[in-house]
Design an enzyme around this catalytic site. Structure first.
Site, PDB file in Angstrom:
ATOM      1  N   TYR A 285       3.839 -13.839 -14.702  1.00 52.27           N
ATOM      2  CA  TYR A 285       2.846 -12.954 -14.059  1.00 52.27           C
ATOM      3  C   TYR A 285       1.430 -13.491 -14.271  1.00 52.27           C
ATOM      4  CZ  TYR A 285       0.452  -8.460 -13.112  1.00 52.27           C
ATOM      5  OH  TYR A 285      -0.360  -7.461 -12.611  1.00 52.27           O
TER       6      TYR A 285
ATOM      7  N   ASP B 140       7.766  -8.335   4.009  1.00 56.48           N
ATOM      8  CA  ASP B 140       7.830  -8.944   2.678  1.00 56.48           C
ATOM      9  C   ASP B 140       6.778 -10.047   2.638  1.00 56.48           C
ATOM     10  OD1 ASP B 140       8.359 -10.429   0.443  1.00 56.48           O
ATOM     11  OD2 ASP B 140      10.503 -10.692   0.846  1.00 56.48           O
ATOM     12  N   VAL B 141       5.722  -9.825   1.863  1.00 58.29           N
ATOM     13  CA  VAL B 141       4.606 -10.781   1.895  1.00 58.29           C
ATOM     14  C   VAL B 141       4.969 -12.152   1.326  1.00 58.29           C
ATOM     15  CG1 VAL B 141       2.786  -9.020   1.875  1.00 58.29           C
ATOM     16  CG2 VAL B 141       3.597  -9.990  -0.305  1.00 58.29           C
TER      17      VAL B 141
ATOM     18  N   ALA C 131       0.476 -16.530 -14.926  1.00 58.41           N
ATOM     19  CA  ALA C 131       0.270 -17.767 -14.162  1.00 58.41           C
ATOM     20  C   ALA C 131      -0.003 -17.436 -12.695  1.00 58.41           C
ATOM     21  CB  ALA C 131       1.480 -18.675 -14.300  1.00 58.41           C
TER      22      ALA C 131
ATOM     23  N   ALA D 121       0.819  -1.228   0.000  1.00 57.29           N
ATOM     24  CA  ALA D 121       0.000   0.000   0.000  1.00 57.29           C
ATOM     25  C   ALA D 121       0.846   1.269   0.000  1.00 57.29           C
ATOM     26  CB  ALA D 121      -0.949  -0.011   1.197  1.00 57.29           C
ATOM     27  N   SER D 122       2.152   1.142  -0.206  1.00 57.77           N
ATOM     28  CA  SER D 122       2.991   2.344  -0.196  1.00 57.77           C
ATOM     29  C   SER D 122       2.823   3.165  -1.470  1.00 57.77           C
ATOM     30  CB  SER D 122       4.469   1.951  -0.028  1.00 57.77           C
ATOM     31  OG  SER D 122       4.817   0.952  -0.967  1.00 57.77           O
ATOM     32  N   ARG D 123       2.377   2.507  -2.559  1.00 58.98           N
ATOM     33  CA  ARG D 123       2.314   3.195  -3.852  1.00 58.98           C
ATOM     34  C   ARG D 123       1.111   2.699  -4.650  1.00 58.98           C
ATOM     35  NH1 ARG D 123       6.200   1.351  -7.114  1.00 58.98           N
ATOM     36  NH2 ARG D 123       6.973  -0.344  -5.803  1.00 58.98           N
TER      37      ARG D 123
ATOM     38  N   LYS E 108      -1.235 -14.671 -11.475  1.00 58.43           N
ATOM     39  CA  LYS E 108      -2.521 -13.965 -11.333  1.00 58.43           C
ATOM     40  C   LYS E 108      -3.695 -14.913 -11.583  1.00 58.43           C
ATOM     41  CE  LYS E 108      -1.058  -9.878 -10.177  1.00 58.43           C
ATOM     42  NZ  LYS E 108      -1.425  -9.283  -8.889  1.00 58.43           N
TER      43      LYS E 108
ATOM     44  N   SER F  98      -5.433  -9.810 -12.174  1.00 55.92           N
ATOM     45  CA  SER F  98      -5.149  -8.978 -13.361  1.00 55.92           C
ATOM     46  C   SER F  98      -5.866  -9.582 -14.557  1.00 55.92           C
ATOM     47  CB  SER F  98      -3.644  -8.971 -13.632  1.00 55.92           C
ATOM     48  OG  SER F  98      -3.378  -8.473 -14.932  1.00 55.92           O
TER      49      SER F  98
END
Ligand code: NAP
Length: 244
Positions: free
Chosen positions: A152, A62-63, A154, A12-14, A156, A139
């Site tokens: 990406y 780091d998630v 795969a 949520a930083s950006r 998503k 996405s």
């Protein structure tokens, strides 16, 4: 709309995550702004929300790290006693054609595993509460596939399967789990695309423009509110009509 609600928003930083944090805070939620590297941006967002009378706090995690997520979610529960809303937004791209793709660029654990990690721990609290809202940012790449984004896409698409499975598992405990599938949105993730690629992309978007992070935030707000209590296990595209 979200008064007294505790909302955890990853990445949520950006970009989209920051817009979701602002929107939820404006609507009364206490937002936990998760970030990994952008400490200044996260702190600036926290200050901006508080200055406007909202409630926010930053949390570095780091998630992609299972154990760190256990501590992260555990710390939130210790501090606030509950988690009402979890938005899994943290995400990265490592674009490249399949034939030359490096193994580590496929193996990244941020998008799919990161989403699993936080759900794994937050759902325990939501089950005890017998209420919760989980929103996973997928996405359109995960819906349709995209050349140059096999890794990406795969991850998503995996988020969509995870969303539907979690929705089925958690429905009896009154927990809604949905995915948002944005098309092109104006953020740091798309700013690096060349003008030629951007124009080509716009040609495939019936509404003829990229989306704004605030538009995705409106949908996330709806999915986190009581107005969407009868919606679960869905993937909602927000893409100017690109996929229909
Ligand atoms: P962005 O501007 O690049 O921001 C990404 C965010 O994710 C940053 O806040 C970043 O935090 C965080 N992040 C990255 N790795 C992390 C990690 N390991 N742990 C915790 N946080 C991490 O991206 P965006 O465009 O807003 O995208 C947000 C989400 O929407 C992503 O899941 C993305 O795949 C999805 N999406 C975006 C678009 C688009 O067109 N922009 C389209 C479809 C889907 P730090 O900077 O602090 O590390």
């Amino acid at each position: 709309m979200l008064n007294e609600k505790i909302a955890v928003i990853t990445g949520a930083s950006r970009g989209i995550g920051a817009a979701i944090a602002k929107k939820m805070a404006e609507n009364g939620a206490t937002v936990i702004i998760n970030y990994q590297g952008s400490v200044q941006a996260a702190q600036a967002l926290e200050a901006e929300i508080i200055e406007k009378g909202g409630k926010a706090v930053t949390y570095k995690c780091d998630v992609s790290d299972f154990d760190k997520c256990e501590k992260f979610i555990g710390d939130v529960v210790k501090e606030y006693g509950r988690i009402d809303i979890l938005v899994n937004n943290a995400g990265i791209t490592r674009d490249g054609l399949l034939m030359g793709m490096k193994e580590e660029d496929f193996d990244s654990n941020v998008n799919l595993k990161g989403t699993f990690n936080t759900i794994r721990f937050a759902s325990r609290t939501m089950v005890k509460q017998r209420k919760g809202k989980i929103i996973n940012i997928s996405s359109v790449s995960g819906v349709t596939g995209n050349a140059g984004q096999a890794n990406y896409s795969a991850s998503k698409a995996g988020i969509i399967g995870l969303t539907k499975s979690a929705a089925r598992e958690l429905a009896s405990r009154n927990i809604n789990v949905n995915a948002i599938a944005p098309g092109f949105v104006d953020t740091d993730m798309t700013i690096t695309l060349s003008d030629k690629v951007k124009e080509g992309a716009k040609g495939q978007i019936p509404l003829g423009r990229f989306g704004k992070p605030e538009e995705v935030a409106e949908l996330a707000l709806f999915l986190s509110s009581e107005k969407s209590d009868y919606i679960t296990g869905q993937v909602i595209n927000i893409d100017g009509g690109m996929v229909m």
